[in-house]
Scaffold this motif. Structure first.
Motif, PDB file in Angstrom:
ATOM      1  N   VAL A 104       2.404  -8.119   0.028  1.00  0.00           N
ATOM      2  CA  VAL A 104       2.877  -7.414  -1.159  1.00  0.00           C
ATOM      3  C   VAL A 104       1.904  -6.273  -1.439  1.00  0.00           C
ATOM      4  CG1 VAL A 104       3.384  -7.597  -3.625  1.00  0.00           C
ATOM      5  CG2 VAL A 104       3.929  -9.500  -2.093  1.00  0.00           C
ATOM      6  N   TYR A 105       2.445  -5.076  -1.528  1.00  0.00           N
ATOM      7  CA  TYR A 105       1.647  -3.870  -1.776  1.00  0.00           C
ATOM      8  C   TYR A 105       1.966  -3.365  -3.178  1.00  0.00           C
ATOM      9  CZ  TYR A 105       0.925  -3.948   3.240  1.00  0.00           C
ATOM     10  OH  TYR A 105       0.583  -4.324   4.512  1.00  0.00           O
ATOM     11  N   SER A 106       0.925  -3.115  -3.961  1.00  0.00           N
ATOM     12  CA  SER A 106       1.133  -2.643  -5.327  1.00  0.00           C
ATOM     13  C   SER A 106       0.198  -1.475  -5.622  1.00  0.00           C
ATOM     14  CB  SER A 106       0.922  -3.771  -6.335  1.00  0.00           C
ATOM     15  OG  SER A 106      -0.388  -4.275  -6.261  1.00  0.00           O
ATOM     16  N   TYR A 107       0.696  -0.575  -6.422  1.00  0.00           N
ATOM     17  CA  TYR A 107      -0.065   0.616  -6.782  1.00  0.00           C
ATOM     18  C   TYR A 107      -0.994   0.369  -7.966  1.00  0.00           C
ATOM     19  CZ  TYR A 107       2.788   3.039  -3.405  1.00  0.00           C
ATOM     20  OH  TYR A 107       3.387   3.431  -2.229  1.00  0.00           O
ATOM     21  N   GLY A 108      -0.802  -0.740  -8.666  1.00  0.00           N
ATOM     22  CA  GLY A 108      -1.658  -1.114  -9.785  1.00  0.00           C
ATOM     23  C   GLY A 108      -2.289  -2.472  -9.539  1.00  0.00           C
ATOM     24  N   ALA A 109      -3.347  -2.774 -10.270  1.00  0.00           N
ATOM     25  CA  ALA A 109      -4.067  -4.031 -10.071  1.00  0.00           C
ATOM     26  C   ALA A 109      -3.273  -5.243 -10.560  1.00  0.00           C
ATOM     27  CB  ALA A 109      -5.412  -3.976 -10.774  1.00  0.00           C
ATOM     28  N   ASP A 110      -2.346  -5.051 -11.479  1.00  0.00           N
ATOM     29  CA  ASP A 110      -1.561  -6.148 -12.024  1.00  0.00           C
ATOM     30  C   ASP A 110      -0.136  -6.032 -11.489  1.00  0.00           C
ATOM     31  OD1 ASP A 110      -0.781  -8.336 -13.522  1.00  0.00           O
ATOM     32  OD2 ASP A 110      -0.304  -7.125 -15.276  1.00  0.00           O
ATOM     33  N   GLN A 112      -4.399   3.868  -0.743  1.00  0.00           N
ATOM     34  CA  GLN A 112      -4.391   3.958  -2.203  1.00  0.00           C
ATOM     35  C   GLN A 112      -3.459   2.940  -2.870  1.00  0.00           C
ATOM     36  OE1 GLN A 112      -6.484   6.210  -4.230  1.00  0.00           O
ATOM     37  NE2 GLN A 112      -7.484   5.850  -2.273  1.00  0.00           N
ATOM     38  N   TYR A 113      -3.434   1.698  -2.349  1.00  0.00           N
ATOM     39  CA  TYR A 113      -2.753   0.616  -3.035  1.00  0.00           C
ATOM     40  C   TYR A 113      -3.409  -0.707  -2.688  1.00  0.00           C
ATOM     41  CZ  TYR A 113       0.168   1.388   1.180  1.00  0.00           C
ATOM     42  OH  TYR A 113       0.625   1.656   2.440  1.00  0.00           O
ATOM     43  N   TYR A 114      -3.040  -1.725  -3.468  1.00  0.00           N
ATOM     44  CA  TYR A 114      -3.545  -3.081  -3.267  1.00  0.00           C
ATOM     45  C   TYR A 114      -2.606  -3.843  -2.342  1.00  0.00           C
ATOM     46  CZ  TYR A 114      -6.504  -2.285  -7.353  1.00  0.00           C
ATOM     47  OH  TYR A 114      -7.419  -1.791  -8.233  1.00  0.00           O
ATOM     48  N   MET A 115      -3.173  -4.827  -1.629  1.00  0.00           N
ATOM     49  CA  MET A 115      -2.354  -5.680  -0.769  1.00  0.00           C
ATOM     50  C   MET A 115      -2.772  -7.134  -0.967  1.00  0.00           C
ATOM     51  SD  MET A 115      -2.020  -7.586   2.276  1.00  0.00           S
ATOM     52  CE  MET A 115      -3.385  -7.189   3.316  1.00  0.00           C
ATOM     53  N   THR A 116      -1.770  -7.990  -1.144  1.00  0.00           N
ATOM     54  CA  THR A 116      -1.978  -9.431  -1.213  1.00  0.00           C
ATOM     55  C   THR A 116      -1.045 -10.070  -0.198  1.00  0.00           C
ATOM     56  OG1 THR A 116      -2.400  -9.255  -3.581  1.00  0.00           O
ATOM     57  CG2 THR A 116      -1.960 -11.453  -2.719  1.00  0.00           C
ATOM     58  N   ALA A 117      -1.579 -10.955   0.640  1.00  0.00           N
ATOM     59  CA  ALA A 117      -0.768 -11.614   1.673  1.00  0.00           C
ATOM     60  C   ALA A 117      -0.478 -13.059   1.258  1.00  0.00           C
ATOM     61  CB  ALA A 117      -1.487 -11.587   3.007  1.00  0.00           C
ATOM     62  N   TYR A 118       0.765 -13.472   1.478  1.00  0.00           N
ATOM     63  CA  TYR A 118       1.209 -14.840   1.225  1.00  0.00           C
ATOM     64  C   TYR A 118       1.595 -15.477   2.551  1.00  0.00           C
ATOM     65  CZ  TYR A 118       1.383 -13.631  -3.674  1.00  0.00           C
ATOM     66  OH  TYR A 118       1.038 -13.240  -4.926  1.00  0.00           O
ATOM     67  N   TYR A 119       1.278 -16.762   2.702  1.00  0.00           N
ATOM     68  CA  TYR A 119       1.542 -17.482   3.941  1.00  0.00           C
ATOM     69  C   TYR A 119       2.263 -18.783   3.633  1.00  0.00           C
ATOM     70  CZ  TYR A 119      -2.280 -14.447   5.420  1.00  0.00           C
ATOM     71  OH  TYR A 119      -3.087 -13.359   5.664  1.00  0.00           O
ATOM     72  N   VAL A 157       6.748   4.955   3.349  1.00  0.00           N
ATOM     73  CA  VAL A 157       6.291   4.006   2.341  1.00  0.00           C
ATOM     74  C   VAL A 157       6.986   4.271   1.003  1.00  0.00           C
ATOM     75  CG1 VAL A 157       4.272   3.176   1.089  1.00  0.00           C
ATOM     76  CG2 VAL A 157       4.070   3.783   3.493  1.00  0.00           C
ATOM     77  N   PRO A 158       7.543   3.226   0.357  1.00  0.00           N
ATOM     78  CA  PRO A 158       8.190   3.402  -0.944  1.00  0.00           C
ATOM     79  C   PRO A 158       7.201   3.882  -2.006  1.00  0.00           C
ATOM     80  CG  PRO A 158       8.766   1.284   0.016  1.00  0.00           C
ATOM     81  CD  PRO A 158       7.662   1.860   0.854  1.00  0.00           C
ATOM     82  N   SER A 159       7.723   4.535  -3.022  1.00  0.00           N
ATOM     83  CA  SER A 159       6.881   5.048  -4.107  1.00  0.00           C
ATOM     84  C   SER A 159       6.610   3.989  -5.175  1.00  0.00           C
ATOM     85  CB  SER A 159       7.531   6.275  -4.736  1.00  0.00           C
ATOM     86  OG  SER A 159       8.801   5.932  -5.240  1.00  0.00           O
ATOM     87  N   GLU A 160       7.239   2.830  -5.061  1.00  0.00           N
ATOM     88  CA  GLU A 160       7.005   1.733  -5.990  1.00  0.00           C
ATOM     89  C   GLU A 160       6.473   0.531  -5.221  1.00  0.00           C
ATOM     90  OE1 GLU A 160      10.826  -0.027  -7.448  1.00  0.00           O
ATOM     91  OE2 GLU A 160      11.683   1.594  -6.266  1.00  0.00           O
ATOM     92  N   ASP A 161       6.053  -0.520  -5.927  1.00  0.00           N
ATOM     93  CA  ASP A 161       5.528  -1.711  -5.273  1.00  0.00           C
ATOM     94  C   ASP A 161       6.525  -2.222  -4.239  1.00  0.00           C
ATOM     95  OD1 ASP A 161       3.442  -1.404  -7.018  1.00  0.00           O
ATOM     96  OD2 ASP A 161       3.972  -3.107  -8.281  1.00  0.00           O
TER      97      ASP A 161
END
Length: 108
Positions: free
Chosen positions: A57-63, A93-100, A25-29
């Motif tokens: 999309v996986y991000s380490y922060g909420a924004d 320990q990260y956020y995930m948002t899926a796009y379709y 897993v990458p250390s950035e988004d």
């Protein structure tokens, strides 16, 4: 087409985006995409390929700045899309948002 969209949004192939999964897993988004294909046509040739795309999309922060850039790229191309609510993956320990979205291509 998915690769062009992700790269225009600021993702880098094999560094911050990849098809299906990352072994490390990458250390950035980062993003992972999935492409379900359906091929159809006439009695003699299959010349239409339909793609059902899911980009996670996986991000380490909420924004996540990259989410906004991805949405802008989809809108600029006039692609109808939907997305899931952002969820916190506690174990990872990260956020995930899926796009379709779906698109079709004519094969030669």
């Amino acid at each position: 087409m998915v690769r062009q969209i992700l790269e225009a949004a600021g993702f880098v192939e094999n560094e911050t985006y990849k098809k299906t999964r990352f072994l490390k897993v990458p250390s950035e988004d980062f993003a992972v995409y999935f492409d379900d294909e359906d091929v159809r046509g006439s009695d003699f040739e299959n010349l239409i390929k339909s793609h059902s795309i899911r980009i996670e999309v996986y991000s380490y922060g909420a924004d996540c700045f990259l989410e906004a850039k991805l949405e802008a790229e989809l809108n600029w191309r006039g692609i109808p899309w939907s997305k899931s609510d952002r969820v916190w993956l506690r174990d990872d320990q990260y956020y995930m948002t899926a796009y379709y979205f779906d698109y079709q291509e004519k094969m030669r």
